[in-house]
Design a protein around this motif. Structure first.
Motif, short mmCIF file in Angstrom:
data_model
loop_
_atom_site.label_atom_id
_atom_site.label_comp_id
_atom_site.label_asym_id
_atom_site.label_seq_id
_atom_site.Cartn_x
_atom_site.Cartn_y
_atom_site.Cartn_z
N ASN A 304 0.81 -1.22 0.00
CA ASN A 304 0.00 0.00 0.00
C ASN A 304 0.84 1.26 0.00
O ASN A 304 0.31 2.35 -0.25
N ALA A 305 2.13 1.14 0.30
CA ALA A 305 3.04 2.27 0.16
C ALA A 305 3.57 2.35 -1.26
O ALA A 305 3.82 3.43 -1.79
N LEU A 306 3.74 1.18 -1.88
CA LEU A 306 4.28 1.14 -3.25
C LEU A 306 3.27 1.66 -4.27
O LEU A 306 3.65 2.35 -5.21
N ILE A 307 1.98 1.37 -4.08
CA ILE A 307 1.01 1.78 -5.08
C ILE A 307 0.43 3.16 -4.74
O ILE A 307 0.54 3.65 -3.62
N ASP A 308 -0.17 3.78 -5.73
CA ASP A 308 -0.94 5.00 -5.54
C ASP A 308 -2.26 4.58 -4.91
O ASP A 308 -3.21 4.22 -5.60
N TYR A 309 -2.31 4.61 -3.58
CA TYR A 309 -3.40 3.98 -2.84
C TYR A 309 -4.75 4.66 -3.12
O TYR A 309 -5.77 4.00 -3.30
N LYS A 326 7.95 9.22 1.21
CA LYS A 326 8.70 9.16 2.46
C LYS A 326 9.31 7.77 2.53
O LYS A 326 8.63 6.78 2.26
N THR A 327 10.58 7.67 2.88
CA THR A 327 11.30 6.40 2.81
C THR A 327 10.66 5.34 3.70
O THR A 327 10.26 5.61 4.83
N TYR A 328 10.53 4.14 3.15
CA TYR A 328 10.08 2.98 3.92
C TYR A 328 10.99 1.81 3.60
O TYR A 328 11.64 1.76 2.56
N SER A 329 11.05 0.84 4.52
CA SER A 329 12.02 -0.24 4.44
C SER A 329 11.40 -1.48 3.82
O SER A 329 10.85 -2.34 4.51
N LEU A 330 11.49 -1.58 2.52
CA LEU A 330 11.05 -2.77 1.79
C LEU A 330 12.28 -3.38 1.12
O LEU A 330 12.89 -2.76 0.24
N SER A 331 12.65 -4.58 1.55
CA SER A 331 13.94 -5.16 1.16
C SER A 331 14.06 -5.45 -0.33
O SER A 331 15.18 -5.54 -0.84
N VAL A 332 12.96 -5.61 -1.05
CA VAL A 332 13.06 -5.91 -2.48
C VAL A 332 13.43 -4.68 -3.29
O VAL A 332 13.75 -4.79 -4.48
N LEU A 333 13.39 -3.50 -2.67
CA LEU A 333 13.66 -2.25 -3.38
C LEU A 333 15.12 -1.86 -3.32
O LEU A 333 15.80 -2.07 -2.31
N THR A 334 15.61 -1.28 -4.41
CA THR A 334 16.90 -0.60 -4.44
C THR A 334 16.63 0.80 -4.98
O THR A 334 16.16 0.94 -6.12
N VAL A 335 16.89 1.82 -4.16
CA VAL A 335 16.50 3.17 -4.52
C VAL A 335 17.68 4.12 -4.36
O VAL A 335 18.39 4.09 -3.36
N ASP A 336 17.87 4.97 -5.37
CA ASP A 336 18.90 6.01 -5.35
C ASP A 336 18.61 6.99 -4.21
O ASP A 336 17.46 7.15 -3.80
N PRO A 337 19.65 7.66 -3.65
CA PRO A 337 19.40 8.64 -2.58
C PRO A 337 18.38 9.72 -2.95
O PRO A 337 17.79 10.34 -2.06
N SER A 338 18.14 9.90 -4.23
CA SER A 338 17.14 10.89 -4.67
C SER A 338 15.72 10.40 -4.45
O SER A 338 14.76 11.10 -4.76
N ILE A 390 -0.51 15.55 10.15
CA ILE A 390 0.00 14.30 10.71
C ILE A 390 1.41 14.03 10.19
O ILE A 390 1.63 13.94 8.98
N ASN A 391 2.36 13.93 11.13
CA ASN A 391 3.70 13.46 10.82
C ASN A 391 3.73 11.97 11.15
O ASN A 391 3.56 11.59 12.31
N SER A 392 3.94 11.14 10.15
CA SER A 392 3.83 9.69 10.34
C SER A 392 4.85 9.13 11.31
O SER A 392 4.71 7.99 11.78
N ASP A 393 5.88 9.90 11.64
CA ASP A 393 6.90 9.44 12.60
C ASP A 393 6.49 9.65 14.06
O ASP A 393 7.18 9.18 14.96
N ARG A 394 5.38 10.35 14.28
CA ARG A 394 4.94 10.66 15.64
C ARG A 394 3.70 9.87 16.04
O ARG A 394 2.99 9.34 15.19
N ASP A 395 3.47 9.79 17.36
CA ASP A 395 2.20 9.24 17.82
C ASP A 395 1.29 10.39 18.26
O ASP A 395 1.76 11.48 18.59
N TYR A 396 -0.03 10.12 18.25
CA TYR A 396 -1.01 11.17 18.54
C TYR A 396 -2.15 10.61 19.37
O TYR A 396 -2.51 9.42 19.27
N ILE A 397 -2.74 11.49 20.18
CA ILE A 397 -4.00 11.20 20.85
C ILE A 397 -4.93 12.38 20.60
O ILE A 397 -4.60 13.53 20.92
N PHE A 398 -6.09 12.08 19.99
CA PHE A 398 -7.07 13.12 19.68
C PHE A 398 -8.35 12.83 20.47
O PHE A 398 -8.80 11.68 20.54
N GLU A 399 -8.93 13.88 21.04
CA GLU A 399 -10.18 13.73 21.78
C GLU A 399 -11.21 14.71 21.24
O GLU A 399 -10.93 15.90 21.09
#
Length: 588
Positions: A304-309, A326-338, A390-399
């Motif tokens: 779901n990160a690889l496709i245009d969801y 945003k970088t994610y760790s999928l081992s089958v991928l080889t990606v340039d620093p760009s 939403i920053n995906s690296d953070r956790d949140y609590i909304f009330e």
């Protein structure tokens, strides 16, 4: 004279013994070294394994390794069974049964065999097991009085030999039609391995190159424009004499990349399967690629990160993004620093190319000329609206009012802007266009809510006409669920019992020539939870297929008697409503 060493301790003891003899006689150390090296090679050769086919028919794939499924990358090879159920499944190599699982969902009836070379083979969607395996399974069903079971036999308790019948093909669990799901794993790490790497490639005839269904250019960075648009747009192309697809030149500026909708097939096969290898280049420089040889189970959600969801939800087209937002760790991928993106600058032209390859080496090449253009964008990007960034690296609590939403860090693959509101005790939580990597929790404080039957109430997702049940944990007035989708959530009440009908016999009928009885079961809201059947007061096994809503009892279990047999079927839904069916039949 030849020896077969079956015990490594004895084997190495003999090595040391003969090495010392050689050393004593020859007095030359190098002889021992050479002898030990040769023996080490022999031991290594003993650990290799050649796997036969698990089916004695021509092999055609209805699904392949790494194929993009709805929520995961496919983990095996789906082998067609000529639309038939009950074909024998053969052990492709020696080993022992290490796991058996019978489930309503997923692989349905599944079998796992560990092999001496450190690999495990898996067989899914089976109709039945064979021999001693079948006996163990039936005994466990009746021992636990449950359809869903899981067994971990002791090592070598159920040994199998290459060519032995171990099971029969079926359509159980989440299968969409009769086939065999065939899978390889590393026994120690449980990483999944492409079955084509284990000899199945030689059993498939494939001279067909991958196919392109659609190609899109993506303006990625702020201010980026492609073909006078700030949003992704479809590209056109022609096929050249050499088979290369030449795309109409893209004119743009800023950070650009591409997305592609593709599939692969093989000879004598119309199924649209996944592509083994994808590579992209800019002016010959590698940029973004993947190769499906092996990956781990905790990576499968990255589909779901690889496709245009969002595009997939709206169009059902799986356009693969050939870049990272945003970088994610999928081992089958080889990606340039760009991150798979390149910057189109004034005065420069670029050639972006994509090479698609299947496992048999058939290739499709796409060539995309890219030219700088300072044209004004006619199609503007719509700015996201919402209350929360939403920053995906953070956790949140909304009330909000009586609802609390807790989101852990890394729950999403990308950053976005989120909406949330509560109206008339309905949580309206954004739109279901953002894929989840982890579950969030949703808690309703029900202390001020007027709920007529709390024992039968649960939290459900209700947007889009749906009424999806969620297991609701109730701690006093605080009711909590865990979910991996945005949408509308509210509390519903289910006070209607499941139905049991369409019996395969009429009451009082003689069934002396029949081999089974069957029924259909349904529930209109919270879903089926437990199924129990009894003949003459004794529990009976009922095979359940949720796709057809059918439950079946086979007389071969030996639970019916001569004369009258009284049948009782009890089905409970997820909040405890119970439907009961009673009848009887006769049998000689």
């Amino acid at each position: 004279m030849s020896f077969i060493f079956r015990d490594n301790a004895i084997f190495y003891g003999l090595i040391v013994y003969f090495s010392r003899k050689v050393f004593k006689i020859m007095r030359v150390k190098i002889v021992t070294g050479m002898f030990l090296s040769a023996c080490s090679t022999l031991v290594s050769a003993q650990n290799t394994e050649t796997f036969d086919s698990p089916l004695n028919i021509s092999i055609h794939a209805s699904g392949n390794f790494g194929e993009l499924r709805g929520t995961h990358f496919h983990t095996g090879l789906d082998i067609k069974t000529q639309q038939r159920i009950g074909l024998p499944v053969y052990a492709p190599a020696d080993g022992y049964v290490s796991r058996i699982k019978v489930s309503t969902w997923g692989y349905g009836k599944a079998l796992y065999i560990d092999h001496p070379n450190g690999q495990t083979t898996v067989y899914g969607h089976l109709n039945a097991y064979a021999g001693d395996i079948a006996k163990l399974v039936l005994d466990r069903h009746y021992g636990e009085k449950n359809f869903e079971i899981e067994i971990f036999p002791r090592k070598n308790e159920l040994q199998v030999k290459k060519g032995q019948i171990i099971a029969y093909t079926g359509n159980t669990g989440g299968s969409g039609g009769p086939h065999l799901h065939y899978e390889f794993r590393d026994t120690k790490t449980q990483n999944i391995i492409n079955p084509l790497k284990e000899g199945m490639d030689k059993r498939l005839t494939d001279t067909q190159a991958p196919t392109v269904n659609g190609l899109y250019v993506y303006p990625v960075g702020d201010g980026a424009v492609a073909n006078e648009s700030e949003t992704p747009s479809l590209l056109t192309y022609t096929t050249q004499k050499d088979g290369t697809l030449l795309v109409t030149p893209v004119k743009g500026r800023g950070d650009l990349s591409f997305g592609i909708d593709i599939h692969d097939t093989a000879n004598y096969n119309t199924n649209k399967n996944g592509v083994y290898l994808l590579e992209t280049f800019v002016n010959g420089k590698p940029l973004f690629s993947y190769r499906f040889d092996t990956f781990s189970f905790n990576e499968t959600g990255y589909v779901n990160a690889l496709i245009d969801y969002e595009r997939y939800l709206n169009t059902k087209k799986k356009v693969q993004k050939l870049f990272f937002e945003k970088t994610y760790s999928l081992s089958v991928l080889t990606v340039d620093p760009s991150k798979g993106v390149f910057n189109v600058k004034s005065g420069q032209n670029y050639n972006y190319s994509i090479v698609l390859s299947d496992y048999h080496g058939n290739k499709t090449t796409i060539s995309i000329p890219v030219e700088f253009s300072n044209s004004v964008a006619k199609t503007k990007k719509v700015a996201p609206t919402g209350e929360y960034k939403i920053n995906s690296d953070r956790d949140y609590i909304f009330e909000k009012k009586n609802v609390t939403v807790s989101i852990p860090a890394k729950a999403f693959y990308n950053d976005f802007v989120m909406d949330m509101s509560v109206e008339n005790d309905v949580l309206k939580l954004h739109k279901p266009v953002v894929p989840f990597a982890k579950s969030m929790s949703i808690t309703f404080d029900t202390s001020a809510m007027n709920i007529s039957n709390r024992d039968k109430a649960f939290i459900a997702r209700v947007d889009g006409g749906k009424r999806d049940y969620f297991k609701t944990t109730k701690k006093g007035n605080l009711w909590t669920i865990y979910a991996k989708s945005f949408g509308d959530y509210k509390i519903l009440i289910d006070d209607t019992a499941p139905t049991i009908d369409n019996a395969s016999f009429t009451e009082g009928k003689w069934l002396s020539n029949e081999s089974e009885i069957s029924f259909q079961i349904r529930d209109n809201m919270s879903g089926i939870d437990t199924i129990n059947g009894y003949i003459n007061g004794n529990w009976i096994l009922l095979d359940y297929d949720y796709k057809t809503r059918k439950i079946v009892h086979k007389f071969s279990d030996g639970k019916v008697v001569s004369g009258r047999n009284d049948v009782v079927i009890k089905v409970k839904d997820s909040v405890g409503n119970e439907g009961v069916y009673e009848s009887h039949f006769f049998r000689q």
